[in-house]
Design an enzyme around this catalytic site. Structure first.
Site, short mmCIF file in Angstrom:
data_model
loop_
_atom_site.label_atom_id
_atom_site.label_comp_id
_atom_site.label_asym_id
_atom_site.label_seq_id
_atom_site.Cartn_x
_atom_site.Cartn_y
_atom_site.Cartn_z
N HIS A 1 0.82 -1.22 0.00
CA HIS A 1 0.00 0.00 0.00
C HIS A 1 0.86 1.28 0.00
O HIS A 1 1.88 1.34 0.67
CB HIS A 1 -0.94 0.01 1.21
CG HIS A 1 -2.10 -0.92 1.05
ND1 HIS A 1 -2.90 -1.35 2.10
CD2 HIS A 1 -2.62 -1.51 -0.07
CE1 HIS A 1 -3.85 -2.15 1.65
NE2 HIS A 1 -3.71 -2.28 0.34
N ASP B 1 0.63 4.15 1.40
CA ASP B 1 0.95 4.83 2.66
C ASP B 1 2.06 4.11 3.44
O ASP B 1 2.48 4.57 4.50
CB ASP B 1 -0.31 5.02 3.53
CG ASP B 1 -0.99 3.73 3.90
OD1 ASP B 1 -1.20 2.87 3.03
OD2 ASP B 1 -1.33 3.56 5.10
N HIS C 1 -4.92 -8.56 4.95
CA HIS C 1 -5.06 -7.13 4.61
C HIS C 1 -4.61 -6.96 3.16
O HIS C 1 -5.32 -6.34 2.35
CB HIS C 1 -4.21 -6.30 5.56
CG HIS C 1 -4.25 -4.83 5.30
ND1 HIS C 1 -5.36 -4.06 5.54
CD2 HIS C 1 -3.32 -3.97 4.81
CE1 HIS C 1 -5.10 -2.80 5.22
NE2 HIS C 1 -3.88 -2.72 4.76
N ASP D 1 -0.27 -3.37 8.72
CA ASP D 1 -1.70 -3.15 8.88
C ASP D 1 -2.48 -4.44 9.14
O ASP D 1 -3.67 -4.53 8.81
CB ASP D 1 -2.28 -2.49 7.61
CG ASP D 1 -1.86 -1.03 7.48
OD1 ASP D 1 -1.17 -0.52 8.37
OD2 ASP D 1 -2.25 -0.42 6.46
#
Ligand code: ZN
Ligand code: FE
Length: 240
Positions: free
Chosen positions: A57, A59, A112, A131
């Site tokens: 991801h 971020d 995730h 995450d």
């Protein structure tokens, strides 16, 4: 003793910066941005030589290229990260990663994202979980199943109580409110909700958490079976 420092990034991400005091080797975990990580290192006179990535991801990978360009850092990541980032070393379950004299084992913890990994520094008793596991919560199941997340939670729960857990986001207060909603009679959850609310009022970082704390207060880790975890995850997706 290993040093681990939180570097806030984006709206609620943490970039974790760790240093092996013996060798002076510095690594950053999941730098979603380059500038906060580079500034935090510079302020301490540290030089980042490694980037550890838990999942693809943006971020968590957005700063990889620029940090590598600025420092020459080596990027260790799961294969899925190649979508958005250069990767020097692709790692998978059971691989070992060294940060100076510190050694981590790679865990594959899909759900995730399909290729999500954790870095478990067994001797230092710390684990970077991205995450997948949050204080009093778990990540959303974007690319995996409740079965996989349940297996991940069981695997974390089997670690020693005093292992410290470094998560990718400051989600603890929202998670604590949900936990108190689904386990209204759990005194440990009520107490932690109050403590976390006070910490956030003071602007404090609520991480790391520990396996012992999560076993007592994380409904997703406490779920007795896959069906209950799935039910909680669905409920949490629309809880506010
Ligand atoms: Zn994230
Ligand atoms: Fe993510």
């Amino acid at each position: 003793m290993i040093e681990v420092i939180p570097v806030p990034a984006l709206s609620d991400n943490y970039i974790w910066m760790l240093r092996d005091p013996d060798s002076g080797t510095v690594a950053v975990v999941d730098p979603g941005q380059d500038v906060p990580a580079l500034d935090a290192a510079n302020q301490r006179g540290w030089r980042i030589s490694q980037i550890l990535t838990t999942h693809w991801h943006p971020d968590h990978t957005g700063g990889n290229s620029a940090i590598k360009a600025a420092t020459g850092a080596i990027i260790t990541a799961p294969a899925e990260a190649e979508r958005l980032s250069p990767v020097d070393r692709i790692v998978a379950e059971g691989d070992r990663v060294s940060v100076g004299g510190l050694e981590a084992m790679v865990w594959e913890i899909p759900s995730h994202t399909a290729g999500h990994i954790a870095f478990y520094f067994e001797e230092a008793k710390i684990i970077f979980v991205g995450d997948t596991l949050f204080a009093m919560g778990c990540g959303r199941l974007f690319e995996g199943t409740p079965e996989q997340m349940f297996a991940n939670m069981q695997r974390f729960a089997a670690l020693p109580d005093d292992v410290r857990i470094y998560c990718g986001h400051e989600y603890t207060l929202a998670n604590a409110r949900f936990a108190a909603h689904v386990e209204p009679d759990n005194a440990a959850i009520a107490e932690r909700l109050a403590a976390v609310a006070a910490m956030r009022t003071r602007g404090e970082v609520t991480l790391p958490t520990t396996i012992g704390e999560e076993r007592a207060t994380n409904p997703f880790m406490r779920a007795p079976d896959v069906a209950e975890l799935a039910r909680l995850r669905t409920m949490k997706d629309s809880f506010s």
